[in-house]
Design an enzyme around this catalytic site. Structure first.
Site, mmCIF file in Angstrom:
data_model
loop_
_atom_site.group_PDB
_atom_site.id
_atom_site.type_symbol
_atom_site.label_atom_id
_atom_site.label_comp_id
_atom_site.label_asym_id
_atom_site.label_seq_id
_atom_site.Cartn_x
_atom_site.Cartn_y
_atom_site.Cartn_z
ATOM 1 N N VAL A 1 30.037 33.280 32.644
ATOM 2 C CA VAL A 1 29.153 32.790 33.708
ATOM 3 C C VAL A 1 29.852 31.663 34.490
ATOM 4 C CG1 VAL A 1 26.920 31.650 34.069
ATOM 5 C CG2 VAL A 1 27.158 33.375 32.276
ATOM 6 N N ALA A 2 29.630 31.616 35.804
ATOM 7 C CA ALA A 2 30.193 30.562 36.675
ATOM 8 C C ALA A 2 31.698 30.412 36.458
ATOM 9 C CB ALA A 2 29.487 29.222 36.459
ATOM 10 N N ALA B 1 32.665 36.632 39.426
ATOM 11 C CA ALA B 1 31.527 37.318 40.057
ATOM 12 C C ALA B 1 30.664 38.076 39.054
ATOM 13 C CB ALA B 1 32.006 38.244 41.182
ATOM 14 N N LYS C 1 35.412 40.813 38.985
ATOM 15 C CA LYS C 1 36.449 40.885 40.029
ATOM 16 C C LYS C 1 37.337 39.663 39.966
ATOM 17 C CE LYS C 1 35.058 37.468 42.860
ATOM 18 N NZ LYS C 1 35.794 36.234 42.788
ATOM 19 N N SER D 1 27.145 38.493 40.369
ATOM 20 C CA SER D 1 27.147 39.509 41.426
ATOM 21 C C SER D 1 27.228 40.906 40.813
ATOM 22 C CB SER D 1 28.339 39.301 42.366
ATOM 23 O OG SER D 1 28.274 38.025 42.943
ATOM 24 N N ALA D 2 28.010 41.043 39.735
ATOM 25 C CA ALA D 2 28.109 42.341 39.045
ATOM 26 C C ALA D 2 26.738 42.745 38.507
ATOM 27 C CB ALA D 2 29.126 42.254 37.907
ATOM 28 N N ASP E 1 29.687 38.229 47.214
ATOM 29 C CA ASP E 1 30.502 39.144 46.403
ATOM 30 C C ASP E 1 29.742 40.399 45.969
ATOM 31 O OD1 ASP E 1 32.524 37.250 46.473
ATOM 32 O OD2 ASP E 1 31.996 36.381 44.538
HETATM 33 O O1 C5P Z 1 27.358 33.953 48.679
HETATM 34 P P1 C5P Z 1 27.337 33.189 47.403
HETATM 35 O O2 C5P Z 1 25.939 32.910 46.922
HETATM 36 O O3 C5P Z 1 28.192 33.749 46.335
HETATM 37 O O4 C5P Z 1 27.967 31.780 47.767
HETATM 38 C C1 C5P Z 1 27.864 30.690 46.901
HETATM 39 C C2 C5P Z 1 28.316 29.456 47.643
HETATM 40 O O5 C5P Z 1 29.721 29.532 47.891
HETATM 41 C C3 C5P Z 1 27.693 29.254 49.003
HETATM 42 O O6 C5P Z 1 26.474 28.577 48.895
HETATM 43 C C4 C5P Z 1 28.752 28.424 49.716
HETATM 44 O O7 C5P Z 1 28.679 27.074 49.300
HETATM 45 C C5 C5P Z 1 30.047 28.982 49.150
HETATM 46 N N1 C5P Z 1 30.623 30.048 50.005
HETATM 47 C C6 C5P Z 1 31.160 29.709 51.237
HETATM 48 N N2 C5P Z 1 31.700 30.684 52.029
HETATM 49 C C7 C5P Z 1 31.744 31.961 51.607
HETATM 50 C C8 C5P Z 1 31.222 32.326 50.346
HETATM 51 C C9 C5P Z 1 30.668 31.332 49.562
HETATM 52 O O8 C5P Z 1 31.143 28.532 51.646
HETATM 53 N N3 C5P Z 1 32.283 32.884 52.392
#
Ligand code: C5P
Length: 295
Positions: A96-97, A101, A10, A104-105, A137
């Protein structure tokens, strides 16, 4: 029995980042857009949940408990109160990174394939709630297409797009840590009052009518400033895209991937060649959106 899912990367056409919430996440308003760069996830019965990763990014993907596909399959088994296992095979084409995403995929691919492998037929809303527990995501990665995401990004509303869109995805060597990028954004605006995040009606209208010139002026990512502060060389990538005819360019998600809107498929193909030759990115590929999830 083997079940296969093709899950897209994405990009965010808008990523509006609001204040930090009490749970540490930021309130978001975003437009997710799935593009035709896919990982493939397959699942077969096994005693335990394990993963085998192949493809160009295999060496940068963990295969232990921290792998998001493994965590997804285990979370699904727990939710369904099952002791079932699965051997997951992930062929990774999504870097990656990268702000695309990809993890997430893979998680979404594991949920979709294990749901079928184990005969669960879990309703979409329950699958989406398991997905939300795995990452912000992941619910979108289950659906693909184009959607407005609010909350942490997990509350979704599909949005219509009037025509196929053409993009170039320019990846960088080495990733950026999403938490680091959010932290840097908080530092950069520590002296400002952060307004509630929004997605403009104009952007949704430009998508619906596939008005590329209007869309180009409305693409925006609040995390871009932070990603550029952490990786200043991305400014060169964005400049190269502009110089080679992109309608607009921006950092994807938390970066370091940059994405560029092109007028059509031929323009995207030419831009990908020019960007790859510019030496400002590791790889540049032309893709289309919005891409479906294939099972
Ligand atoms: O949800 P996900 O694991 O992808 O988020 C990774 C990091 O991104 C979270 O630990 C946070 O630091 C940051 N994040 C955030 N607010 C969001 C989504 C992600 O601060 N809405």
């Amino acid at each position: 029995m083997q079940v296969i899912a093709r899950v897209p990367a994405k990009i965010n056409l808008v990523l509006s980042v609001g204040p930090v919430r009490s749970d540490g996440f930021h309130e978001l308003a975003t437009v997710f857009h799935a593009v035709s760069l896919y990982d493939e996830v397959s699942a077969v019965h096994a005693d335990a949940v394990t993963v085998h990763v192949t493809g160009p990014y295999a060496d940068r993907t963990p295969t232990d408990e921290s792998n998001l596909a493994v965590r997804a399959a285990r979370a699904l088994a727990r939710r369904a109160r099952l002791r079932s296992g699965a051997l997951l095979r992930v062929h990774k084409e999504i870097p990656v990174a990268a702000g695309l995403a990809g993890g997430s995929a893979d998680a979404a691919g594991a949920l979709l394939t294990c749901d079928r492998l184990w005969g669960l037929r879990m309703p979409e809303s329950r699958l989406s709630s398991v997905a939300a527990g795995l990452g912000s995501d992941v619910p979108f990665a289950l659906t693909g297409g184009t959607a407005v995401g609010t909350g942490r990004g997990e509350r979704l509303r599909p949005v219509p797009v009037g025509a196929e869109l053409h993009w170039v995805v320019a990846t960088a060597d080495g990733g950026l840590s999403t938490p680091d990028v959010y932290r840097r954004l908080d530092d950069l605006r520590s002296d400002r009052k952060v307004p509630a995040p929004t997605v403009s009606g104009e952007l949704l209208a430009a998508l619906q009518s596939a008005d590329l010139d209007a869309l180009a002026g409305l693409l925006h990512n609040d995390l871009q400033e932070a990603a550029l502060a952490l990786r200043p060389s991305l400014k060169d990538t964005l400049r190269a895209g502009e110089e080679h005819g992109a309608l607009a360019g921006l950092v994807s998600g938390s970066g370091p991937t940059c994405v560029f809107l092109a007028r059509d498929g031929a323009a995207a193909g030419a831009l990908a060649v020019d960007l790859a030759a510019s030496g400002t990115c590791a790889r540049a590929v032309a893709v289309t959106g919005h891409a479906p999830v294939g099972t």
